[in-house]
Design an enzyme around this catalytic site. Structure first.
Site, mmCIF file in Angstrom:
data_model
loop_
_atom_site.group_PDB
_atom_site.id
_atom_site.type_symbol
_atom_site.label_atom_id
_atom_site.label_comp_id
_atom_site.label_asym_id
_atom_site.label_seq_id
_atom_site.Cartn_x
_atom_site.Cartn_y
_atom_site.Cartn_z
ATOM 1 N N GLU A 60 49.739 -5.602 30.347
ATOM 2 C CA GLU A 60 50.819 -6.478 29.885
ATOM 3 C C GLU A 60 50.307 -7.871 29.576
ATOM 4 O OE1 GLU A 60 54.102 -9.315 29.846
ATOM 5 O OE2 GLU A 60 52.382 -9.300 31.216
ATOM 6 N N ASP B 290 48.365 -5.575 36.094
ATOM 7 C CA ASP B 290 47.316 -6.532 35.748
ATOM 8 C C ASP B 290 47.773 -7.968 35.965
ATOM 9 O OD1 ASP B 290 49.094 -6.012 33.582
ATOM 10 O OD2 ASP B 290 47.726 -6.995 32.189
#
Length: 398
Positions: free
Chosen positions: A147, A82
């Site tokens: 994350e 991400d």
């Protein structure tokens, strides 16, 4: 397959740019294009491929290079899929086009944080396999979700799953910052993150009155304390030239008020603090004293308070530190262990008692994580792959 160094470099850059063009950006990420891309990489390189879906819509992807001694604890090479949002009007290149400028800089969100890391791992392993290298320990290249939102629906949950535990991880590499010159930086711990809200109640009334004990006065007192403290920490940072023993605190939200002619009965302030582990208790006492000194009714609310997590040993007691240090010394690098100034998935691995280093091989690179015009130079990217061709075998043979 035989390939020249130039051909391998071309493949590596092409794969990097293809990965960067996948807009795995918050909010509402669709990770499936990343999964498809990584499955193709596994087939091309000759790695086992697994996808764990213990967290709905947030898959964990694992590419595995089997070792000769499968009973030994494995090595984990971690990055995340991400990336943070972009303000496209602030970019000089489209953030998901992976354009290359005349200086060889690749512009894209994730070029530093951390899509580069995942591809550098894989391209290093491609080179090692072509040379016939066989690792002693199994190596898992992992790609985690979430994350950038704190790993709550990513690493934090996955380390508790049976799928993760079956990987038998004995050591992990995670993300970090590049160093300067001949000094590499390794992060063997992280500051404790404390997100908290301070509630400042006060006397409400008409906006034309000079009332005593207003919420605004209490806000001013708190902010004076916070910014005096920040100034002290900035002096310490400038003097020491390091951030690992400095406490950072920033005001991130102010809430309160109903309309422009009414003195509100409460303001709330939200702060983001990153505190060295050894200073946490004292800092918490300091914040409580600020509230006490401000007046009656002031109280704090914890929004996120990280646990007191272990530090990974960076000395001869840790075979993985010894292996890492020896490998980079052979390439004429020194290595400097530090505490990471922010937070990564590495803290969840350390909490699971997995020794973990945060590391980036991207030397002498302006830090553009989360910034507009994030970029990585092609030469820096390729040098990072070369570094990993020395580091990965060293770790896997420890």
């Amino acid at each position: 397959m035989k390939a020249s160094p130039e051909e391998l470099d071309t493949v590596a850059v092409a794969n990097f740019r293809q990965y960067l063009r996948i807009p795995s950006v918050h909010p509402n990420i669709d990770y499936e294009p990343c999964v498809v891309f990584l499955e193709k990489q596994a087939k091309d390189i000759g790695l086992e491929f697994s996808v764990f879906r213990d967290v709905p819509k947030n898959p964990m992807v694992v590419l595995t290079w089997s070792g000769k001694e499968k009973s030994l604890p494995s090595i984990m090479l971690n990055s995340h899929m991400d990336v943070v949002p972009v303000f496209e009007d602030k970019w000089t290149h489209k953030p998901f086009d992976a354009d290359i400028d005349e200086n060889g800089n690749i512009y894209a969100r994730g070029s530093q944080d951390t899509k580069c890391t995942g591809i550098q791992y894989l391209e290093a392993i491609r080179r090692l396999k072509l040379k016939g290298v066989e690792p002693r320990r199994t190596v898992h290249v992992t790609f985690l979700p979430d994350e950038e939102l704190g790993g709550i629906n990513g690493a934090k949950q996955y380390v508790e799953t049976e799928n993760f535990k079956k990987l038998n991880i004995g050591f992990a590499l995670d993300e970090g910052f590049g160093g300067r010159g001949d000094t590499l930086i390794v992060f063997n711990g992280e500051k404790r993150r404390w997100i908290f809200r301070i509630h400042c109640p006060g006397q409400s009334g008409h906006g034309s009155l000079l009332l005593e004990n207003t919420a605004g006065e209490k806000v001013r007192h708190i902010l004076d304390k916070v910014y005096d403290f920040r100034a002290e920490q900035k002096i310490k940072e400038d003097k020491d030239k390091k951030t690992d023993h400095v406490t950072t605190i920033n005001l991130t939200m102010i809430e309160g008020g109903l309309q422009n002619n009414v003195i509100p009965d409460k303001f709330t302030l939200v702060f983001d603090a990153r505190v060295p582990i050894e200073n946490f208790e004292k800092f918490e006492q300091t914040v409580n004293q600020w509230c006490k000194d401000t007046g009656e009714g002031i109280w704090t609310e914890d929004l996120q308070k990280d646990d007191d997590l272990p530090i990974t040993a960076a000395d001869d007691s840790n075979i993985f530190w010894v292996a890492f240090k020896h490998a980079v010394q052979l390439m004429d690098f020194k290595v400097d262990p530090l505490i990471f100034p922010a937070n990564t998935d590495g803290r969840y691995f350390r909490k699971a008692l997995i020794p973990t280093f945060g590391f980036s091989p991207n030397q002498d690179t302006p830090t553009k994580l989360h910034d507009h015009d994030e970029f990585l130079n092609i030469d820096v990217f390729l040098k990072g792959i070369k570094l990993y061709t020395h580091i990965i075998p060293a770790l896997s043979n420890a």
